[in-house]
Design an enzyme around this catalytic site. Structure first.
Site, PDB file in Angstrom:
ATOM      1  CB  SER A 117      -1.280  -0.091   1.121  1.00  0.00           C
ATOM      2  OG  SER A 117      -1.480   1.063   1.068  1.00  0.00           O
ATOM      3  CE1 TYR A 141      -4.249  -2.684   4.764  1.00  0.00           C
ATOM      4  CE2 TYR A 141      -3.761  -0.136   4.476  1.00  0.00           C
ATOM      5  CZ  TYR A 141      -3.660  -1.403   3.811  1.00  0.00           C
ATOM      6  OH  TYR A 141      -4.469  -1.385   2.599  1.00  0.00           O
ATOM      7  CE  LYS A 145      -2.112  -4.140   2.839  1.00  0.00           C
ATOM      8  NZ  LYS A 145      -1.509  -5.523   1.984  1.00  0.00           N
TER       9      LYS A 145
END
Length: 333
Positions: A117, A141, A145
């Site tokens: 991401s 989040y 990643k």
């Protein structure tokens, strides 16, 4: 050739599967259907289960020994939810990915494409980034990643694993043939919320209006999901050119975006152009974990994959609207 696609019944994974099929690559899908849809697996080899289930992974490779690469799309992805439930996100996104990697290596699968991401970047003054830009993920989040990328980089240096980490920017649109599209009932990204607000006759909330962008709203790089899917096909086809077995590198990062920054207010203007309707708007504070955003410089993807985004933002909006018109009948949403 076959590829294993984790999260293959989700929005991006299912679209990547369609692009693979169109290119003569056979996808084998693995999804636990927490957010994925079984309807997206029709006519495709599909296994319902968890990426950390070693016995299931072994069975997949036993039944499909032609699998030559894995595309790892399975993850939880909602930023505000990750702020509220960080342990869940680290368990699902990181711990289970570590287990998956062990299972892949045990089965001799040394080619891995990771759905990463752009949210891990911190942007410069002009909000553009490339693969060498500073990293500063601002949500659990995004940090999952980045942690996964560190795991892959370390593992690739110590084992036979080779990894292409594909850092996505902001997917919009749907499969142009409307085989698949955004499947969640309550979308968390701006375009989905804009469509939802229009359908419900409610104002669209611009979350964050004081960012240091040209109009105060957040800036994003909205890339059509079909362009993203084509990039995965190119990455599978060129994997051994980018990361040759006898080469000096075993880990590579490539950004996937359009190279153009679009603010939320500009997204709204494009939406108005496509629909001919002016949406009602309200301003609101940023959501937990939000940031001003970024867009990518695209030279590396063009050089290594021979890929560039071709579909416009307006096409992405039109395809999303066409999909939303269809998805209730297909998915019951």
């Amino acid at each position: 050739m076959k590829v294993l696609i984790t999260g293959g019944a989700g929005f991006i994974g299912s679209t990547v599967a369609s692009a693979c099929l169109d290119a003569g690559i056979t996808p084998v899908l693995l999804d636990n259907l927490v957010t994925g849809r079984v309807e997206f697996t029709e006519g495709r080899a599909f296994y319902e289960g968890d990426i950390a289930d070693g016995e299931l992974i072994d069975r997949i490779f036993e039944e499909h020994p032609e699998i030559g690469a894995t595309i790892h799309c399975a993850a939880l992805i909602v930023v505000p939810e990750s702020v509220a439930q960080p342990l869940r996100y680290y368990h699902v996104n990181v711990a289970k990915t570590v287990a998956l990697t062990e299972h892949l290596l045990r089965n001799g699968c040394d080619r891995l494409l990771f759905s990463s991401s752009a949210s891990i970047y911190t942007a410069g003054d002009d909000f553009s980034v490339d693969e060498n830009s500073e990293l500063d993920p601002l949500s659990p989040y995004a940090r999952t990643k980045m942690v996964n990328e560190l795991v892959f980089k370390d593992t690739a240096q110590a084992t036979a694993l080779r990894v292409l980490s594909l850092r996505y920017f902001n997917p919009v649109g749907a499969d142009p043939e409307l085989r698949t599209g955004l499947q969640v009932a309550l979308p968390s990204h701006a375009l989905g919320k804009l469509i939802q607000a229009r359908a419900n006759g409610l104002p669209f909330l611009i979350t964050g209006t004081d960012w240091p962008t040209r109009d105060g709203s957040g800036i994003r790089d909205y890339v059509h999901v079909w362009d993203l899917a084509r990039a995965h096909v190119a990455a599978v086809q060129r994997f051994d050119e980018v990361l040759p077995l006898d080469g000096p590198g075993c880990y590579e990062v490539i950004n996937l975006g359009t190279g153009q920054g679009t603010t939320v207010r500009e997204l709204i203007a494009a939406f108005e152009t496509v629909t001919g309707e002016r949406p009602a708007l309200e301003e609101a504070p940023p959501r937990p974990g939000d940031n001003a955003g970024a867009f990518t410089r695209t030279g590396k993807a063009e050089r290594l994959l021979g890929w560039r985004a071709e579909l416009s933002l307006e096409q992405g909006i039109a395809d999303t609207l066409a999909w939303f018109d269809r998805r209730e009948a297909l998915l019951g949403l």
